[in-house]
Write a protein that holds these residues in place. Structure first.
Motif, PDB file in Angstrom:
ATOM      1  N   GLY A 319       0.812  -1.211   0.000  1.00  0.00           N
ATOM      2  CA  GLY A 319       0.000   0.000   0.000  1.00  0.00           C
ATOM      3  C   GLY A 319       0.842   1.257   0.000  1.00  0.00           C
ATOM      4  N   ALA A 320       1.952   1.259   0.752  1.00  0.00           N
ATOM      5  CA  ALA A 320       2.814   2.441   0.809  1.00  0.00           C
ATOM      6  C   ALA A 320       3.482   2.705  -0.539  1.00  0.00           C
ATOM      7  N   VAL A 321       3.982   1.632  -1.167  1.00  0.00           N
ATOM      8  CA  VAL A 321       4.601   1.797  -2.494  1.00  0.00           C
ATOM      9  C   VAL A 321       3.563   2.293  -3.494  1.00  0.00           C
ATOM     10  N   ALA A 322       2.374   1.708  -3.464  1.00  0.00           N
ATOM     11  CA  ALA A 322       1.320   2.111  -4.397  1.00  0.00           C
ATOM     12  C   ALA A 322       0.861   3.541  -4.131  1.00  0.00           C
ATOM     13  N   ALA A 323       0.832   3.945  -2.861  1.00  0.00           N
ATOM     14  CA  ALA A 323       0.420   5.320  -2.534  1.00  0.00           C
ATOM     15  C   ALA A 323       1.388   6.324  -3.146  1.00  0.00           C
ATOM     16  N   GLY A 324       2.694   6.043  -3.023  1.00  0.00           N
ATOM     17  CA  GLY A 324       3.678   6.924  -3.648  1.00  0.00           C
ATOM     18  C   GLY A 324       3.544   6.942  -5.159  1.00  0.00           C
ATOM     19  N   ALA A 325       3.305   5.755  -5.734  1.00  0.00           N
ATOM     20  CA  ALA A 325       3.136   5.675  -7.186  1.00  0.00           C
ATOM     21  C   ALA A 325       1.885   6.419  -7.633  1.00  0.00           C
ATOM     22  N   ALA A 326       0.809   6.337  -6.843  1.00  0.00           N
ATOM     23  CA  ALA A 326      -0.434   7.024  -7.201  1.00  0.00           C
ATOM     24  C   ALA A 326      -0.262   8.538  -7.140  1.00  0.00           C
ATOM     25  N   PHE A 327       0.472   8.998  -6.134  1.00  0.00           N
ATOM     26  CA  PHE A 327       0.725  10.447  -6.040  1.00  0.00           C
ATOM     27  C   PHE A 327       1.486  10.934  -7.258  1.00  0.00           C
ATOM     28  N   LEU A 328       2.504  10.168  -7.661  1.00  0.00           N
ATOM     29  CA  LEU A 328       3.299  10.556  -8.825  1.00  0.00           C
ATOM     30  C   LEU A 328       2.486  10.442 -10.110  1.00  0.00           C
ATOM     31  N   ALA A 329       1.718   9.357 -10.258  1.00  0.00           N
ATOM     32  CA  ALA A 329       0.916   9.165 -11.466  1.00  0.00           C
ATOM     33  C   ALA A 329      -0.169  10.222 -11.596  1.00  0.00           C
ATOM     34  N   GLY A 330      -0.624  10.756 -10.460  1.00  0.00           N
ATOM     35  CA  GLY A 330      -1.661  11.784 -10.491  1.00  0.00           C
ATOM     36  C   GLY A 330      -1.195  13.124 -11.025  1.00  0.00           C
ATOM     37  N   GLN A 331       0.102  13.272 -11.261  1.00  0.00           N
ATOM     38  CA  GLN A 331       0.634  14.544 -11.761  1.00  0.00           C
ATOM     39  C   GLN A 331       0.467  14.701 -13.271  1.00  0.00           C
ATOM     40  N   GLY A 332       0.002  13.632 -13.924  1.00  0.00           N
ATOM     41  CA  GLY A 332      -0.195  13.729 -15.361  1.00  0.00           C
ATOM     42  C   GLY A 332       0.553  12.643 -16.115  1.00  0.00           C
ATOM     43  N   THR A 333       0.651  12.830 -17.426  1.00  0.00           N
ATOM     44  CA  THR A 333       1.280  11.819 -18.274  1.00  0.00           C
ATOM     45  C   THR A 333       2.729  11.572 -17.875  1.00  0.00           C
ATOM     46  N   TRP A 334       3.456  12.647 -17.550  1.00  0.00           N
ATOM     47  CA  TRP A 334       4.852  12.463 -17.170  1.00  0.00           C
ATOM     48  C   TRP A 334       4.962  11.659 -15.875  1.00  0.00           C
ATOM     49  N   GLY A 335       3.985  11.805 -14.985  1.00  0.00           N
ATOM     50  CA  GLY A 335       3.997  11.050 -13.740  1.00  0.00           C
ATOM     51  C   GLY A 335       3.791   9.567 -13.982  1.00  0.00           C
ATOM     52  N   VAL A 336       2.855   9.234 -14.868  1.00  0.00           N
ATOM     53  CA  VAL A 336       2.626   7.826 -15.207  1.00  0.00           C
ATOM     54  C   VAL A 336       3.883   7.227 -15.829  1.00  0.00           C
ATOM     55  N   ALA A 337       4.539   7.990 -16.730  1.00  0.00           N
ATOM     56  CA  ALA A 337       5.776   7.510 -17.347  1.00  0.00           C
ATOM     57  C   ALA A 337       6.870   7.315 -16.305  1.00  0.00           C
ATOM     58  N   ALA A 338       6.952   8.233 -15.344  1.00  0.00           N
ATOM     59  CA  ALA A 338       7.972   8.124 -14.294  1.00  0.00           C
ATOM     60  C   ALA A 338       7.743   6.881 -13.441  1.00  0.00           C
ATOM     61  N   VAL A 339       6.483   6.608 -13.110  1.00  0.00           N
ATOM     62  CA  VAL A 339       6.172   5.406 -12.326  1.00  0.00           C
ATOM     63  C   VAL A 339       6.583   4.161 -13.095  1.00  0.00           C
ATOM     64  N   ALA A 340       6.291   4.143 -14.395  1.00  0.00           N
ATOM     65  CA  ALA A 340       6.644   2.981 -15.218  1.00  0.00           C
ATOM     66  C   ALA A 340       8.155   2.773 -15.260  1.00  0.00           C
ATOM     67  N   VAL A 341       8.913   3.867 -15.451  1.00  0.00           N
ATOM     68  CA  VAL A 341      10.373   3.769 -15.542  1.00  0.00           C
ATOM     69  C   VAL A 341      10.965   3.325 -14.206  1.00  0.00           C
ATOM     70  N   LEU A 342      10.491   3.943 -13.108  1.00  0.00           N
ATOM     71  CA  LEU A 342      10.998   3.571 -11.781  1.00  0.00           C
ATOM     72  C   LEU A 342      10.654   2.121 -11.450  1.00  0.00           C
ATOM     73  N   GLY A 343       9.428   1.720 -11.790  1.00  0.00           N
ATOM     74  CA  GLY A 343       9.025   0.343 -11.523  1.00  0.00           C
ATOM     75  C   GLY A 343       9.887  -0.656 -12.278  1.00  0.00           C
ATOM     76  N   LEU A 344      10.146  -0.377 -13.556  1.00  0.00           N
ATOM     77  CA  LEU A 344      10.996  -1.261 -14.343  1.00  0.00           C
ATOM     78  C   LEU A 344      12.412  -1.309 -13.789  1.00  0.00           C
TER      79      LEU A 344
END
Length: 426
Positions: A319-344
């Motif tokens: 939940g904590a990891v997902a919460a951080g990812a959700a905060f970042l993804a909520g910033q827009g397209t660049w946030g979703v891309a950042a989550v994907a890159v960090l996750g990989l």
């Protein structure tokens, strides 16, 4: 209805990646005891489990409906990027515990990821608290206890029924029974765990307006989820298989048969009721129960303690990891891309770390290092010594090598028993 957008497509692919990790993370649930007792060769065992996981995925959708419309309020404003963040949290926790060889719950990693991402994105009203308690938390506590007690009783019954018979002769029959019960566990796993990914994909399709609210998973969703978990199962989570088969207790064929039968019954009953319980916790509880059910058998409580700690951490950690990812993804397209890159990047680092000491089908049956005898183990041995004619517990025997037997199983050769005096761990 809307068409599938790029973001929903990314969510679907990520969900299938989670399903794949769920497959190799949970292969041990069905096949660890079967492999450790030599009932099946490792590669044959995981192949059989993969096929039956795929079949099980088509048998029911009750658990999928619990995920897609039970725990998360699909009308609370959940967006696809929230589901994406939840899946990233679940995948990372799955890989961390896989690297450690700990059979943690893929199901609870998924629940924790979805809940953490939802809380950050839409608030507490996006989570059905009562459903979380009734269909996640209570089964999480009750299921391993129920399965453990059932397995302990079944183990004692099997040894009572074969009292006076040669153990080597009865072991052949129990190995055949293990194959049947392992097949049932694999089928049950498909009816429960594959459906969780179906539920997540269906939730993403609902939030994107692709399917109607409260709809059952489409056939293509069922098929893709079943194939993903089957592929992951076939590759085999050898690290966790080693822990389940050798690290918790020393499994013999009667115990393996009892443990798998009890686990399968518990999982199938929960799938019928729509309880999205952790098959890992059920099977781990069954293995521990089988260790306590055999007279003279003991559980390695240090390993069990690490497992329970991982279970307790799974929901909040994912939940904590997902919460951080959700905060970042909520910033827009660049946030979703950042989550994907960090996750990989994190997943790649974990995979690279696993290659330093690889575990595969060639060394999965190598037992863990001997650990000191603690208070619980010493007390159990004092009140329940090995019966006459049975070998001493493996903790008291020095294992020298694994020697292939004529039937293809691995038979350990042993040296003289160690001193029987138990030392107390302080």
């Amino acid at each position: 209805m809307e068409h599938i957008t790029l973001l929903i497509g990314i969510v679907i692919v990520t969900a299938l990646v989670f399903d794949f990790t769920n497959g190799f993370h949970d292969t041990a649930n069905a096949m660890a005891t079967t492999i450790s007792t030599g009932a099946l060769r490792p590669k044959t065992a995981v192949a059989m489990s993969a096929v039956l996981n795929l079949v099980g995925a088509f048998l029911s959708v009750e658990v999928a409906k619990t995920i897609s419309g039970g725990i998360i309020d699909e009308a609370s404003g959940i967006r696809p990027e929230v589901i994406f963040a939840g899946l990233v949290g679940a995948i990372i926790w799955n890989l961390v515990t896989w690297l450690a060889g700990l059979p943690s719950s893929s199901s609870h990693a998924l629940f924790g990821g979805l809940i953490g991402a939802t809380l950050v994105s839409v608030g507490t009203h996006g989570v059905h608290g009562e459903a979380v308690v009734m269909k996640v938390l209570i089964p999480a506590v009750a299921a391993p206890i129920v399965a453990g007690l059932a397995s302990m009783a079944a183990t004692r019954l099997t040894y009572r029924l074969t009292r006076g018979h040669d153990e080597a002769d009865t072991a052949k029959g129990y190995r055949a029974g293990q194959i049947a019960s392992a097949a049932l566990v694999s089928l049950a796993h498909g009816t429960n765990d594959a459906q969780k990914t179906m539920g997540v994909i269906t939730l993403a399709l609902i939030t994107g307006g692709v399917v109607a609210p409260h709809a059952d998973p489409p056939l293509w969703v069922i098929a893709s989820a079943g194939l993903a978990i089957a592929l992951g199962t076939y590759l085999g989570g050898w690290r966790i298989i080693r822990t389940m088969g050798k690290g918790i207790t020393d499994i013999r064929p009667p115990q393996g048969f009892a443990a798998q039968t009890g686990a399968a019954a518990t999982i199938l009953a929960s799938s019928h009721l729509g309880f999205a319980l952790s098959t890992t916790q059920v099977c781990s509880g069954s293995v521990m129960g089988s260790g306590l059910g055999r007279k003279g058998g003991v559980v390695r409580w240090s390993t069990a303690g690490r497992m329970v700690a991982a279970w307790a951490l799974t929901l909040p950690a994912a939940g904590a990891v997902a919460a951080g990812a959700a905060f970042l993804a909520g910033q827009g397209t660049w946030g979703v891309a950042a989550v994907a890159v960090l996750g990989l990047g994190v997943c790649g680092a974990i995979w690279a770390a696993s290659r330093r000491k690889p575990v595969d089908h060639t060394n999965v049956n190598e037992g863990p290092a001997a650990e000191p005898v603690g208070v619980v183990t010493a007390a159990l041995r004092a009140v329940s010594p090995p019966p006459a004619g049975h070998p001493a517990p493996a903790a008291d025997i020095q294992v020298d090598a694994e020697v292939p037997a004529e039937d293809g199983t691995d038979t350990p050769t042993t040296s003289a028993p160690r001193a029987q005096a138990a030392t107390v761990t302080r």
